[in-house]
Scaffold this motif. Structure first.
Motif, PDB file in Angstrom:
ATOM      1  N   HIS B   4       0.826  -1.213   0.000  1.00 54.55           N
ATOM      2  CA  HIS B   4       0.000   0.000   0.000  1.00 54.55           C
ATOM      3  C   HIS B   4       0.859   1.262   0.000  1.00 54.55           C
ATOM      4  O   HIS B   4       0.726   2.121   0.859  1.00 54.55           O
ATOM      5  CB  HIS B   4      -0.960   0.019   1.197  1.00 54.55           C
ATOM      6  CG  HIS B   4      -1.853  -1.177   1.223  1.00 54.55           C
ATOM      7  ND1 HIS B   4      -3.213  -1.072   1.119  1.00 54.55           N
ATOM      8  CD2 HIS B   4      -1.591  -2.486   1.306  1.00 54.55           C
ATOM      9  CE1 HIS B   4      -3.738  -2.295   1.136  1.00 54.55           C
ATOM     10  NE2 HIS B   4      -2.772  -3.160   1.258  1.00 54.55           N
ATOM     11  N   GLU B 121      -2.207  -9.594  -3.521  1.00 52.83           N
ATOM     12  CA  GLU B 121      -3.161  -8.587  -3.051  1.00 52.83           C
ATOM     13  C   GLU B 121      -3.996  -7.979  -4.184  1.00 52.83           C
ATOM     14  O   GLU B 121      -4.340  -6.805  -4.141  1.00 52.83           O
ATOM     15  CB  GLU B 121      -2.422  -7.463  -2.313  1.00 52.83           C
ATOM     16  CG  GLU B 121      -1.851  -7.900  -0.988  1.00 52.83           C
ATOM     17  CD  GLU B 121      -1.183  -6.761  -0.235  1.00 52.83           C
ATOM     18  OE1 GLU B 121      -1.115  -6.843   1.008  1.00 52.83           O
ATOM     19  OE2 GLU B 121      -0.712  -5.801  -0.887  1.00 52.83           O
ATOM     20  N   GLU B 124      -7.331  -6.786  -2.865  1.00 58.97           N
ATOM     21  CA  GLU B 124      -7.175  -5.566  -2.069  1.00 58.97           C
ATOM     22  C   GLU B 124      -7.000  -4.352  -2.992  1.00 58.97           C
ATOM     23  O   GLU B 124      -7.564  -3.286  -2.744  1.00 58.97           O
ATOM     24  CB  GLU B 124      -5.960  -5.660  -1.137  1.00 58.97           C
ATOM     25  CG  GLU B 124      -6.169  -6.514   0.102  1.00 58.97           C
ATOM     26  CD  GLU B 124      -5.883  -7.985  -0.174  1.00 58.97           C
ATOM     27  OE1 GLU B 124      -5.856  -8.392  -1.361  1.00 58.97           O
ATOM     28  OE2 GLU B 124      -5.698  -8.737   0.797  1.00 58.97           O
ATOM     29  N   HIS B 128      -9.388  -1.255  -3.212  1.00 58.71           N
ATOM     30  CA  HIS B 128      -8.852   0.087  -2.968  1.00 58.71           C
ATOM     31  C   HIS B 128      -9.354   1.051  -4.037  1.00 58.71           C
ATOM     32  O   HIS B 128      -9.779   2.164  -3.745  1.00 58.71           O
ATOM     33  CB  HIS B 128      -7.324   0.057  -2.969  1.00 58.71           C
ATOM     34  CG  HIS B 128      -6.715   1.367  -2.601  1.00 58.71           C
ATOM     35  ND1 HIS B 128      -6.421   1.713  -1.301  1.00 58.71           N
ATOM     36  CD2 HIS B 128      -6.381   2.437  -3.358  1.00 58.71           C
ATOM     37  CE1 HIS B 128      -5.922   2.931  -1.276  1.00 58.71           C
ATOM     38  NE2 HIS B 128      -5.889   3.392  -2.519  1.00 58.71           N
TER      39      HIS B 128
END
Lengths: 217, 270
Positions: B4, B121, B124, B128
């Protein structure tokens, strides 16, 4: 972007499970042998140039190459600022024209431009002496001259031309002389390139008999 | 590798379309020689064909490709706008003069931002992007499809006519958001296998630098949320009068302001 195509793929969570129509690069023919090809109107403007694989090696250590900023860019910015300031000054001439001549009130602007041209002369932009040559050519027209519309137009044209030049070469100097000519200015002003006093000579045939008679006398 | 990460510039690209750039076919070699002499050290010509000529500089992360239709200059991963700007302006002016191009159109600058995620990910990353709410799907449409949104990619194009540098221009701006998976290509240059003495002095120096660079460990996010911003003018310009420096600076400043605006939006969502 050709390289990027090799490197990345949309992760297809939002991509179709089956692909009947492959997206094509802009500029490619829209139909191939009856095959249906679709093209999105929201595709990027940039053209993809197909080249053989240009692999990007050693990206991580590029930092070393990128640490020092290129020297030309700072000089260009100074050069550009000077050109923009000259253009700003040229914009102030409007109320200072008496007919085609620049009136006495405009002398202040003239002096400011002459000082900026001096600064431009010392600016180290471009390779070699090309900028100096251009500035000298410009100064040959405007220094110690009674400015009129031709001078102002010439200056505006040449500075507009110069300010977008990141590279200066012989062509830049030639363009300066072409602009002078367009404005009816004398490119030889202030030089001895074209002398004003001309000596004339005459070829005359001499009779040989007359010549021997003169000798005897 | 940090998960991230913030949005970072991953890719910069500028391109210009040539009008009647057919002299490429006669003068490509001359252009390459001029470019080798004018540009920073480290530029190497890649394979050149009637379809396109290209050069790359691994130290600066730059590639330049050109043909009779267009010029494209790209920089990937480690971005230095100043180097990109400097080299792109030099390449553009050299080609315009060498190919005697009178007019150009469609100047564009593309800035790609990425926020990196780990290999596993992908979901994710997709979530996001959805949570950024750059685009919200019609609830009725979601009901028709059934289930809940798992991935959402979109393209937004805006256009307007305006005055730029005392010229009327049609400005087009485009933003594409998506989740991507990326792999680096194995590095290979045929010249790496040749004996150094077989290469020219400039190429030898560039290849020596390349040999050193290859030993470095590359850094790349396997999965990323990508925002692709493009600023362009769909207008014809005189090639000699076109203000590429101002165009590039404007596009870069715009992309940075969009990116910082998006970062603010992200902050507000949290």
């Amino acid at each position: 972007m050709a390289e990027q195509r090799f490197l990345t793929n949309s992760v297809s969570w939002a991509g179709p499970a089956t692909r009947e129509a492959e997206p094509i690069a802009k500029g490619e023919p829209a139909a191939r042998g009856g095959q249906k090809i679709e093209r999105s109107i929201s595709e990027p403007s940039s053209l993809k140039i197909a080249t053989s694989s240009v692999a990007g090696e050693g990206q991580a250590s590029r930092r070393r190459g990128l640490e020092k900023p290129p020297k030309d860019i700072a000089v260009y910015r100074t050069f550009r600022r000077l050109c923009d300031r000259i253009l700003d000054e040229l914009g102030k001439f409007g109320p200072f024209f008496a007919g085609d001549q620049v009136s006495d009130e405009g002398v202040e602007v003239v002096a400011e431009i002459e000082a900026l041209l001096e600064e431009l002369y010392t600016c180290p932009h471009g390779q070699g002496e090309f900028l100096k040559r251009v500035v000298v050519a410009v100064q040959s027209q405007v220094n110690n001259a009674d400015w009129d519309r031709r001078h102002v137009t010439f200056l505006r044209e040449i500075i507009r031309f110069l300010r977008v030049r990141y590279l200066l070469d012989e062509g830049t100097v030639d363009a300066c002389y072409d602009l002078m000519k367009e404005q009816g200015l004398d490119r030889f002003r202030g030089t001895i390139g074209e002398p004003r006093a001309v000596k004339r000579y005459r070829l005359e045939e001499v009779d040989e008999n007359d010549k021997s008679r003169e000798t005897n006398d | 590798m940090p998960s991230h990460s913030p949005f970072r510039v991953h890719h910069l690209q500028a391109s210009v379309h040539f009008i009647q750039g057919y002299r490429y076919l006669d003068r490509c070699g001359e252009a390459l020689i001029k470019l080798e002499n004018i540009l920073e050290k480290g530029w190497l010509p890649s394979e050149t064909t009637p379809k396109a000529g290209s050069l790359k500089n691994d130290q600066l992360g730059l590639t330049a490709s050109f043909n009779s239709e267009a010029l494209t200059v790209s920089q990937i991963e480690f971005i230095s706008f100043e180097h990109f700007f400097d080299q792109a302006c030099k390449i553009f002016e050299t080609l315009v003069r060498t190919f005697e191009i009178k007019e150009i159109n469609l100047p564009s600058i593309k800035v790609v931002f990425q926020k990196g995620f780990k290999d596993d990910e992908v979901e994710e990353a997709s979530q996001h992007l959805i949570k950024m709410r750059l685009c919200t799907p019609n609830g009725g449409l979601v009901a028709l499809l059934g289930g809940k949104p798992e991935a959402l990619e979109f393209v937004l194009v805006t256009a307007e006519d305006l005055e730029w540098n005392q010229e009327r221009v049609h400005q087009r701006r485009r933003m594409q958001s998506q989740v991507i998976r990326q792999e680096r290509q194995p590095p290979f240059d045929e010249r790496l296998l040749r004996r150094a003495r077989q290469l020219g002095k400039q190429q030898r120096a560039a290849i020596a630098a390349l040999m050193q660079l290859r030993r470095q460990v590359p850094e790349i996010f396997p999965v990323a949320v990508q925002l692709d911003l493009e600023h362009s003018f769909e207008t014809e310009f005189g090639a000699e009068a076109f203000d590429l420096p101002a165009f590039l600076e404007q596009g870069w400043t715009w992309a940075e302001s969009v990116s910082s605006g998006l970062t603010r939006l992200e902050g507000e969502k949290k």
